[in-house]
Design a protein around this motif. Structure first.
Motif, PDB file in Angstrom:
ATOM      1  N   ALA A  10       0.827  -1.200   0.000  1.00  0.00           N
ATOM      2  CA  ALA A  10       0.000   0.000   0.000  1.00  0.00           C
ATOM      3  C   ALA A  10       0.858   1.245   0.000  1.00  0.00           C
ATOM      4  N   ARG A  11       1.948   1.213   0.772  1.00  0.00           N
ATOM      5  CA  ARG A  11       2.820   2.380   0.807  1.00  0.00           C
ATOM      6  C   ARG A  11       3.490   2.606  -0.526  1.00  0.00           C
ATOM      7  N   THR A  12       3.862   1.529  -1.201  1.00  0.00           N
ATOM      8  CA  THR A  12       4.480   1.680  -2.519  1.00  0.00           C
ATOM      9  C   THR A  12       3.507   2.300  -3.502  1.00  0.00           C
ATOM     10  N   THR A  18       1.730   9.751  -4.902  1.00  0.00           N
ATOM     11  CA  THR A  18       2.248  10.986  -4.340  1.00  0.00           C
ATOM     12  C   THR A  18       3.296  11.596  -5.247  1.00  0.00           C
ATOM     13  N   GLN A  19       4.164  10.753  -5.828  1.00  0.00           N
ATOM     14  CA  GLN A  19       5.191  11.262  -6.721  1.00  0.00           C
ATOM     15  C   GLN A  19       4.563  11.898  -7.951  1.00  0.00           C
ATOM     16  N   LEU A 199       3.617  19.940   9.796  1.00  0.00           N
ATOM     17  CA  LEU A 199       2.258  19.405   9.703  1.00  0.00           C
ATOM     18  C   LEU A 199       1.453  20.158   8.651  1.00  0.00           C
ATOM     19  N   LYS A 200       1.660  21.466   8.550  1.00  0.00           N
ATOM     20  CA  LYS A 200       0.909  22.235   7.555  1.00  0.00           C
ATOM     21  C   LYS A 200       1.294  21.827   6.139  1.00  0.00           C
ATOM     22  N   CYS A 201       2.549  21.460   5.935  1.00  0.00           N
ATOM     23  CA  CYS A 201       2.942  20.929   4.627  1.00  0.00           C
ATOM     24  C   CYS A 201       2.107  19.697   4.287  1.00  0.00           C
ATOM     25  N   LEU A 202       1.907  18.829   5.261  1.00  0.00           N
ATOM     26  CA  LEU A 202       1.105  17.628   5.031  1.00  0.00           C
ATOM     27  C   LEU A 202      -0.354  17.990   4.762  1.00  0.00           C
ATOM     28  N   PHE A 203      -0.875  19.008   5.470  1.00  0.00           N
ATOM     29  CA  PHE A 203      -2.265  19.425   5.269  1.00  0.00           C
ATOM     30  C   PHE A 203      -2.478  19.979   3.867  1.00  0.00           C
ATOM     31  N   THR A 204      -1.511  20.781   3.401  1.00  0.00           N
ATOM     32  CA  THR A 204      -1.712  21.543   2.164  1.00  0.00           C
ATOM     33  C   THR A 204      -1.104  20.884   0.934  1.00  0.00           C
ATOM     34  N   GLY A 205      -0.369  19.787   1.124  1.00  0.00           N
ATOM     35  CA  GLY A 205       0.217  19.100  -0.020  1.00  0.00           C
ATOM     36  C   GLY A 205       1.560  19.630  -0.463  1.00  0.00           C
ATOM     37  N   VAL A 206       2.207  20.466   0.352  1.00  0.00           N
ATOM     38  CA  VAL A 206       3.564  20.920   0.025  1.00  0.00           C
ATOM     39  C   VAL A 206       4.525  19.771   0.309  1.00  0.00           C
ATOM     40  N   PRO A 207       5.278  19.299  -0.684  1.00  0.00           N
ATOM     41  CA  PRO A 207       6.207  18.183  -0.433  1.00  0.00           C
ATOM     42  C   PRO A 207       7.220  18.549   0.648  1.00  0.00           C
ATOM     43  N   VAL A 242      -3.212   8.323   4.282  1.00  0.00           N
ATOM     44  CA  VAL A 242      -2.144   8.994   5.025  1.00  0.00           C
ATOM     45  C   VAL A 242      -1.050   9.372   4.034  1.00  0.00           C
ATOM     46  N   PRO A 243      -0.643  10.655   3.980  1.00  0.00           N
ATOM     47  CA  PRO A 243       0.396  11.052   3.020  1.00  0.00           C
ATOM     48  C   PRO A 243       1.683  10.265   3.226  1.00  0.00           C
ATOM     49  N   GLU A 244       2.279   9.824   2.136  1.00  0.00           N
ATOM     50  CA  GLU A 244       3.542   9.103   2.239  1.00  0.00           C
ATOM     51  C   GLU A 244       4.621   9.969   2.873  1.00  0.00           C
ATOM     52  N   ASP A 245       4.556  11.288   2.646  1.00  0.00           N
ATOM     53  CA  ASP A 245       5.535  12.182   3.262  1.00  0.00           C
ATOM     54  C   ASP A 245       5.500  12.084   4.784  1.00  0.00           C
TER      55      ASP A 245
END
Length: 270
Positions: A10-12, A18-19, A199-207, A242-245
């Protein structure tokens, strides 16, 4: 609590999606200042944003060399004049300084791929101090604000300009968030604020590749690990991916020793 994990398969799969999202975001946004110094990969150097580890923050000399080799003759002549003008009349003068007008022109004169670098060089030539940078930041466009954030590690040696970084981190403009998490924030942002920025990077999609010095600051940070685990649990409970980041940063917290900072990385936060 036990931090939730996905299966390797699943992570792969999630990593691949995500990439793809990162590639799309990088191609749609403005070119990063950190793309300078890389070999051109097509018209306008349309390369995907690199990681911080792969592309250290360029020096002012690097920026000038990059522009000298990439701008067309007309743009190069304009930049030379703008830099000479700023050096001859540094600092703030009246409602608006001449070099501030050149900041506004940089996108049109140098093109969006090179405007950030041109603006940083103009700010340096004008010897912009914290007061000048603050005025440009709060009176300028989003592009000018981003240039100010990129200029901070070059022009402000101490934490005096942190209010600008903190303001950018309160926005939902992902380009400002990315610029705000450069080397200046890595050096000066307090641990509590830095954790919430990650955490905000994860919320907003900033890698998280855009977070300068991430491995050092995340290493051994148990409080950041707790926050990441809580966020992952909330998303999983809501049936959301859950974001892979998140797992990338979580792995960093489990390695090394805590980085020195302005507060203890393991202190409990409300």
């Amino acid at each position: 609590m036990t931090r939730p994990r996905t299966t390797p398969a699943a992570r792969t799969a999630h990593s691949e999606s995500t990439q793809d999202a990162r590639d799309t975001q990088g191609s749609q946004g403005a070119h990063s200042l950190h793309d300078t110094g890389r070999a051109a990969e097509g018209p306008g150097d349309a390369a995907r944003l690199p990681t911080r580890d792969a592309a250290p923050t360029p020096s002012l000399a690097d920026l000038r060399h990059h522009l000298a080799t990439h701008l067309d003759p007309a743009a190069e002549a304009w930049l030379d004049h703008a830099l000479d003008e700023a050096a001859a009349h540094p600092g703030l003068h009246g409602p608006i300084s001449t070099w501030e007008l050149r900041l506004a022109e940089a996108g049109r004169r140098c093109g969006p791929a090179h405007a950030d670098a041109a603006r940083v060089l103009i700010l340096d030539a004008a010897r912009a101090d914290t007061d000048a940078l603050t005025r440009v930041y709060f009176q300028g466009t989003a592009d000018e604000r981003r240039a100010v954030l990129h200029a901070l590690p070059h022009l402000v040696p101490g934490p005096d300009a942190l209010p600008l970084t903190e303001d950018a981190l309160r926005t939902n403009d992902t380009r400002l968030l990315s610029a705000a998490l450069g080397p200046y924030a890595a050096r000066h942002l307090a641990a509590h604020q830095w954790r919430h920025a990650v955490l905000k990077c994860l919320f907003t999609g900033v890698p998280v590749d855009h977070v300068a010095d991430l491995p050092r600051r995340a290493a051994g940070d148990g409080e950041l690990a707790r926050m990441l685990g809580d966020y992952a649990a909330e998303r999983s409970a809501a049936g959301r991916a859950v974001p892979e980041d998140l797992y990338r940063v979580l792995d960093l917290t489990e390695s090394g020793t805590p980085a020195p900072g302005t507060d203890h990385p393991h202190g409990k936060e409300s």
